[in-house]
Design an enzyme around this catalytic site. Structure first.
Site, PDB file in Angstrom:
ATOM      1  N   GLY A  44      -4.332   7.160  15.412  1.00 47.29           N
ATOM      2  CA  GLY A  44      -3.239   7.668  14.582  1.00 47.29           C
ATOM      3  C   GLY A  44      -1.888   7.668  15.264  1.00 47.29           C
ATOM      4  CB  THR A  93      -1.772   9.664   2.551  1.00 48.41           C
ATOM      5  OG1 THR A  93      -2.755   8.918   3.264  1.00 48.41           O
ATOM      6  CG2 THR A  93      -2.445  10.465   1.460  1.00 48.41           C
ATOM      7  CE  LYS A 105      -8.379   2.985  11.228  1.00 49.90           C
ATOM      8  NZ  LYS A 105      -8.251   4.397  10.963  1.00 49.90           N
ATOM      9  CB  VAL A 132      -6.265   2.583  18.282  1.00 48.11           C
ATOM     10  CG1 VAL A 132      -7.063   3.400  19.299  1.00 48.11           C
ATOM     11  CG2 VAL A 132      -6.937   1.239  18.039  1.00 48.11           C
ATOM     12  N   GLY A 167       1.366   4.985   3.400  1.00 47.74           N
ATOM     13  CA  GLY A 167       2.512   4.239   2.870  1.00 47.74           C
ATOM     14  C   GLY A 167       3.637   5.166   2.440  1.00 47.74           C
ATOM     15  N   GLY A 196       0.832  -1.195   0.000  1.00 46.97           N
ATOM     16  CA  GLY A 196       0.000   0.000   0.000  1.00 46.97           C
ATOM     17  C   GLY A 196       0.863   1.239   0.000  1.00 46.97           C
ATOM     18  CG  LEU A 197       3.690   2.288  -2.049  1.00 47.80           C
ATOM     19  CD1 LEU A 197       4.498   2.111  -3.345  1.00 47.80           C
ATOM     20  CD2 LEU A 197       4.604   2.812  -0.943  1.00 47.80           C
ATOM     21  CE  LYS A 232      -9.645   5.255  14.390  1.00 51.79           C
ATOM     22  NZ  LYS A 232      -9.952   6.673  14.072  1.00 51.79           N
ATOM     23  CG  ASP A 250     -12.621   5.398  11.931  1.00 46.55           C
ATOM     24  OD1 ASP A 250     -11.774   4.747  11.299  1.00 46.55           O
ATOM     25  OD2 ASP A 250     -12.317   6.266  12.785  1.00 46.55           O
TER      26      ASP A 250
END
Lengths: 435, 435
Positions: free
Chosen positions: B136, B14, B107, B134, B16, B11-12, B207, B203
């Site tokens: 960030g 933001t 998550k 969780v 990544g 995964g590239l 978490k 979301d």
């Protein structure tokens, strides 16, 4: 790993008894999380018979604290005696020499001798942990050393002394002056009979030196912390700050930059700061501690909680014990001791910030002209100026100035120029604005 | 330990690209702290040629993400693809099967399949870490699992979704309504084109399920999270809350108590709460996250910071990598998987709290009598009642009620009694007051 971890406890004051209670009350949780039992086998304190509300009959007793380090039934020595040198340091050295892990809540000892003790621990292949030494129950050393491990730390700052914060926020709420509130705080147990270490910033400076070392990979340098306290802050300063949109908090602040020779220049300051009311630290009142870590990727991290007290401090001590029980091999300062850099103190002359200057001046014509001329001549640009007090009254009045951002040198120059003035009734108070 | 730790990145986006930038920019710090280099050897993403502002030419490229798990030059797979199942889960399983450590920011996957993956990691003797999943950049999982390890956790709650918090605090500041602010947030990049997961609480629920598992030693049970979002909150609710001394925040809240059979009853709720303005969470605005951990010895710990974004999330991902490089053997949920308890959802009928009830009612005589009679008959005690809107106008008006503390059952009973009433124009909004 299934063998129990055996603890010797030196010191049975409030924190020591807290540790005893915690290990008993939370034994099930701790066993599950640590993967094994954590059990006290031996204790030492000044007085064997004092009623502490805990039963210590099942632990071996040592009259001589130093003997704890020599016992064969001990894996970890927990030092809760305090004092930067003396018996605490002797015990710490003895424990590490004896190949025992060491856990301590002793900020003074770590600030003064942390690098030496860490080196000794490294050599002996044991752990040295001191989460409880900084900000009580808040796991901020772990947060900095491990949680923020991916970051270049830009600065660390925070409220590191609960007593000072209690006093400042009580002054704020009541409008009363420092000495009044201090007396109350002493009565309520928030301040000690001799409050010097707390109110003059020394306690916060110990903690700051430890935080700085971990944040920047430098050897702790307590001696280089520029240390000031809150005893010079008046109710009037808090009122001025309030009118300008600030609260006053005792802040420990550290950052680090490479000097021209490539060696680190460490800035370490403990001082009351003007904190904008919108900043998270402005909302921190009472004996709470809070530490901000600014990382180049994480941004601003805030860790907040109880900065002292038996429960929170015991929580941090036992977290270290759980880490040791789990076999977590963290370097005390985040790096091997040989990799810790020696730093020089940063030159603050060119450091740019906004300053709060409070003068007590004679109430007579020409004073304001003299003050403002000195500012102008030194290159200090005034953002706001409040003359406090009724000019028609006889006697001294307060003048509070907030400057625009500029090098600290210019403020020092202005104050030097005013030092001999006979219109200045007492040494001015100089604080900085948290930016 | 001096060998480099080799990373495969799946995964590239933001996050990544953030990880790539971080490992490059902070390489010196990371090498020093981890004790060895952390180096990306292989990457995989949807589009090889897209310009991401980073140079990926030196990494091996895999068209098939799953192939990363099979490479012999990889020690850790970092999964940054997202989605609870599908390719992410296949990669995670493949990596662990292949004896590779797994670090993920996913998550949804951990909330749904965390226990299974943790068991697989345990069997393979490798690490599974998900700090970035969780809150960030905030090291709250580490804070909870290690920093608070000595505590019986009493409850964990916090602001877990930056988008919702941005919207609520913008509504608060501007007085504008939800749909307006959502449109702005989408334009500014604070909300996604399809914002459902964020604004409906899903979301945050992911978490919360992870936090609950670590806090209470239970298997993650996302399905049992009572999940609500902010789309029903009106500007008028925020105004009422303000008048009563509260702000409204989307809070994830969890606690746990043993049921009569001794098995854990897990309470997990995501819902907008009325937060007293004096509470630290009330000051958290914009896309910030903040988590409170209440421990029986530590007291109230607060962890606050950026809840999303490439930098903070990369900071958490790489902190996990540093931990692995250091050989830190943390169990993903704090306990061996076999020790994680199966919980049942807590019965909320007898749960006591204060509630905020907002009705939209026809503006005609007798409505208030009907409302208040229903409250009285169900045993709901009213603390304050505000009828919003001008009664002389035709049409519907708002009635906001804050109840005294009482069992949730009584509020449900009152609402059930009113469900058929023709004076209620739309389903009422029911929030709780954070106590």
């Amino acid at each position: 790993m299934t063998q129990e971890l055996r603890i010797a406890l030196a010191g049975l004051g409030t924190v020591g008894t807290g540790v005893v209670r915690l290990l008993e009350e939370n034994a099930d949780e701790i066993r599950a999380r640590a993967g094994r039992d954590i059990r006290i086998t031996a204790v030492s304190a000044r007085d064997r018979t004092r009623d502490r509300g805990i039963d210590i009959a099942s632990y071996a007793w040592e009259d001589e604290m130093a003997q704890l380090a020599a016992r064969s039934d001990v894996d970890v020595v927990v030092e809760l005696v305090g004092g930067s040198d003396g018996p605490a340091l002797a015990l710490a050295r003895g424990a590490l020499e004896g190949g025992k892990h060491l856990v301590t809540a002793n900020k003074a000892m770590i600030a003064h001798h942390g690098a030496e003790l860490a080196a000794q621990a490294e050599q002996a292949g044991v752990s040295l942990q001191f989460e409880a030494a900084v900000a009580g129950g808040i796991p901020v050393l772990k947060g900095l050393r491990e949680g923020a491990a991916a970051n270049r730390v830009e600065r660390v700052y925070g409220i590191l002394n609960g007593t000072s914060n209690y006093i400042l926020s009580a002054m704020e709420k009541t409008g009363r002056d420092f000495t009044d509130i201090l007396a109350d705080a002493q009565e309520l147990g928030y301040a000690e009979a001799d409050p010097t270490f707390d109110i003059e910033g020394v306690d916060a400076a110990h903690k700051l030196a430890i935080l700085a070392a971990i944040a920047f990979g430098t050897r702790p340098d307590f001696g280089a912390v520029e240390t000031g306290g809150i005893s010079g802050v008046r109710a009037a300063d808090i009122a001025q700050a309030d009118a300008l949109g600030y609260v006053i908090r005792l802040i420990g602040m550290t950052d680090c930059a490479a000097g021209e020779d490539g060696k680190p220049r460490l800035f370490q300051r403990v001082q009351p700061y003007l904190v904008p009311k919108s900043h998270p630290l402005a909302a921190v009142d009472g004996p709470t501690n809070a530490v901000v870590v600014e990382g180049n990727f994480a941004g601003r991290l805030l860790f907040q909680g109880a900065g002292a007290g038996d429960g929170p401090t015991a929580s941090a001590v036992v977290a270290d014990l759980v880490d040791i029980a789990r076999g977590n091999p963290a370097a005390p300062f985040g790096l091997p001791v040989a990799s810790l850099a020696s730093s020089s103190p940063a030159d603050t002359a060119e450091r740019r910030n906004r300053a709060y200057l409070r003068f007590v001046v004679s109430d007579r014509p020409g004073v304001m002209a003299e003050l403002t001329a000195a500012m102008r001549d030194a290159g200090v640009s005034i953002e706001s100026l409040i003359q406090h007090g009724k000019p028609e009254e006889a006697g001294d009045v307060l003048v509070a100035i907030v400057t625009h951002e500029g090098p600290e040198r210019t403020v020092s120059d202005a104050l030097a120029a005013l030092a001999q003035s006979d219109c200045i009734a007492e040494p001015p108070l100089v604080l900085r604005v948290l930016g």
